[in-house]
Design a protein around this motif. Structure first.
Motif, mmCIF file in Angstrom:
data_model
loop_
_atom_site.group_PDB
_atom_site.id
_atom_site.type_symbol
_atom_site.label_atom_id
_atom_site.label_comp_id
_atom_site.label_asym_id
_atom_site.label_seq_id
_atom_site.Cartn_x
_atom_site.Cartn_y
_atom_site.Cartn_z
ATOM 1 N N ILE A 2 0.847 -1.315 -0.143
ATOM 2 C CA ILE A 2 0.005 -0.174 0.041
ATOM 3 C C ILE A 2 0.933 1.321 0.080
ATOM 4 O O ILE A 2 0.449 2.199 -0.820
ATOM 5 C CB ILE A 2 -1.008 -0.116 1.212
ATOM 6 N N GLY A 3 1.935 1.205 0.691
ATOM 7 C CA GLY A 3 2.918 2.308 0.894
ATOM 8 C C GLY A 3 3.451 2.638 -0.679
ATOM 9 O O GLY A 3 3.695 3.738 -0.987
ATOM 10 N N LEU A 4 3.732 1.514 -1.022
ATOM 11 C CA LEU A 4 4.366 1.761 -2.589
ATOM 12 C C LEU A 4 3.470 2.430 -3.406
ATOM 13 O O LEU A 4 3.816 3.245 -4.357
ATOM 14 C CB LEU A 4 5.030 0.501 -3.039
ATOM 15 N N TRP A 5 2.004 1.897 -3.400
ATOM 16 C CA TRP A 5 1.131 2.143 -4.214
ATOM 17 C C TRP A 5 0.840 3.729 -4.125
ATOM 18 O O TRP A 5 0.544 4.508 -4.998
ATOM 19 C CB TRP A 5 -0.294 1.457 -4.088
ATOM 20 N N LEU A 6 0.810 4.373 -2.882
ATOM 21 C CA LEU A 6 0.537 5.740 -2.624
ATOM 22 C C LEU A 6 1.620 6.477 -3.204
ATOM 23 O O LEU A 6 1.375 7.552 -3.671
ATOM 24 C CB LEU A 6 0.492 5.801 -1.168
ATOM 25 N N PHE A 7 2.691 5.920 -2.894
ATOM 26 C CA PHE A 7 3.832 6.929 -3.433
ATOM 27 C C PHE A 7 3.995 6.801 -5.225
ATOM 28 O O PHE A 7 3.962 7.983 -5.575
ATOM 29 C CB PHE A 7 5.517 6.179 -3.101
ATOM 30 N N VAL A 8 3.721 5.673 -5.715
ATOM 31 C CA VAL A 8 3.962 5.628 -7.059
ATOM 32 C C VAL A 8 2.655 6.337 -7.763
ATOM 33 O O VAL A 8 2.669 6.958 -8.544
ATOM 34 C CB VAL A 8 4.150 4.091 -7.776
ATOM 35 N N GLY A 9 1.489 5.965 -7.064
ATOM 36 C CA GLY A 9 0.104 6.319 -7.541
ATOM 37 C C GLY A 9 0.103 8.036 -7.555
ATOM 38 O O GLY A 9 -0.618 8.549 -8.399
ATOM 39 N N ALA A 10 0.753 8.595 -6.907
ATOM 40 C CA ALA A 10 0.624 9.971 -6.437
ATOM 41 C C ALA A 10 1.237 10.539 -7.712
ATOM 42 O O ALA A 10 1.027 11.606 -8.277
ATOM 43 C CB ALA A 10 1.382 10.510 -5.275
ATOM 44 N N PHE A 20 -0.360 16.090 -3.559
ATOM 45 C CA PHE A 20 0.510 15.226 -4.024
ATOM 46 C C PHE A 20 1.514 14.952 -3.115
ATOM 47 O O PHE A 20 2.083 13.839 -2.926
ATOM 48 C CB PHE A 20 1.235 15.950 -5.167
ATOM 49 N N ARG A 21 2.010 16.033 -2.315
ATOM 50 C CA ARG A 21 3.028 15.925 -1.262
ATOM 51 C C ARG A 21 2.504 15.082 -0.140
ATOM 52 O O ARG A 21 3.241 14.353 0.500
ATOM 53 C CB ARG A 21 3.392 17.331 -0.823
ATOM 54 N N SER A 22 1.447 15.067 0.309
ATOM 55 C CA SER A 22 0.731 14.474 1.341
ATOM 56 C C SER A 22 0.600 13.046 0.944
ATOM 57 O O SER A 22 0.825 11.897 1.827
ATOM 58 C CB SER A 22 -0.590 15.142 1.749
ATOM 59 N N THR A 23 0.067 12.602 -0.127
ATOM 60 C CA THR A 23 0.282 11.268 -0.734
ATOM 61 C C THR A 23 1.306 10.715 -0.712
ATOM 62 O O THR A 23 1.498 9.380 -0.276
ATOM 63 C CB THR A 23 -0.745 11.031 -1.851
ATOM 64 N N ALA A 24 2.229 11.353 -1.481
ATOM 65 C CA ALA A 24 3.588 10.553 -1.675
ATOM 66 C C ALA A 24 4.456 10.462 -0.223
ATOM 67 O O ALA A 24 4.791 9.554 0.053
ATOM 68 C CB ALA A 24 4.514 11.440 -2.693
ATOM 69 N N GLY A 25 4.479 11.553 0.544
ATOM 70 C CA GLY A 25 4.756 11.422 1.789
ATOM 71 C C GLY A 25 4.299 10.408 2.710
ATOM 72 O O GLY A 25 5.046 9.665 3.599
ATOM 73 N N SER A 26 2.893 10.191 2.849
ATOM 74 C CA SER A 26 2.246 9.274 3.302
ATOM 75 C C SER A 26 2.642 7.591 2.951
ATOM 76 O O SER A 26 2.974 6.883 3.653
ATOM 77 C CB SER A 26 0.764 9.122 3.263
#
Length: 54
Positions: A2-10, A20-26
């Motif tokens: 999930i963490g990788l998906w949030l980072f790549v999906g952003a 964008f910053r919030s999603t990638a940071g999370s």
């Protein structure tokens, strides 16, 4: 995962500004914490199996 998906999906979904910053940071935080947890559980498993050998 999930963490990788949030980072790549952003990156692919291109949310605007702060979103964008919030999603990638999370995503980075979740990915790092889950990686650390996997590392610690592997180490703990090795200690338990060593003590079973007697």
């Amino acid at each position: 995962m999930i963490g990788l998906w949030l980072f790549v999906g952003a990156t692919f979904l291109e949310p605007s500004g702060g979103s964008f910053r919030s999603t990638a940071g999370s995503g980075l935080v979740v990915a790092c914490l889950s990686g650390y947890d996997a590392y610690e559980s592997r180490e703990a498993s090795a200690i338990v199996s060593d003590s079973d050998r007697g």
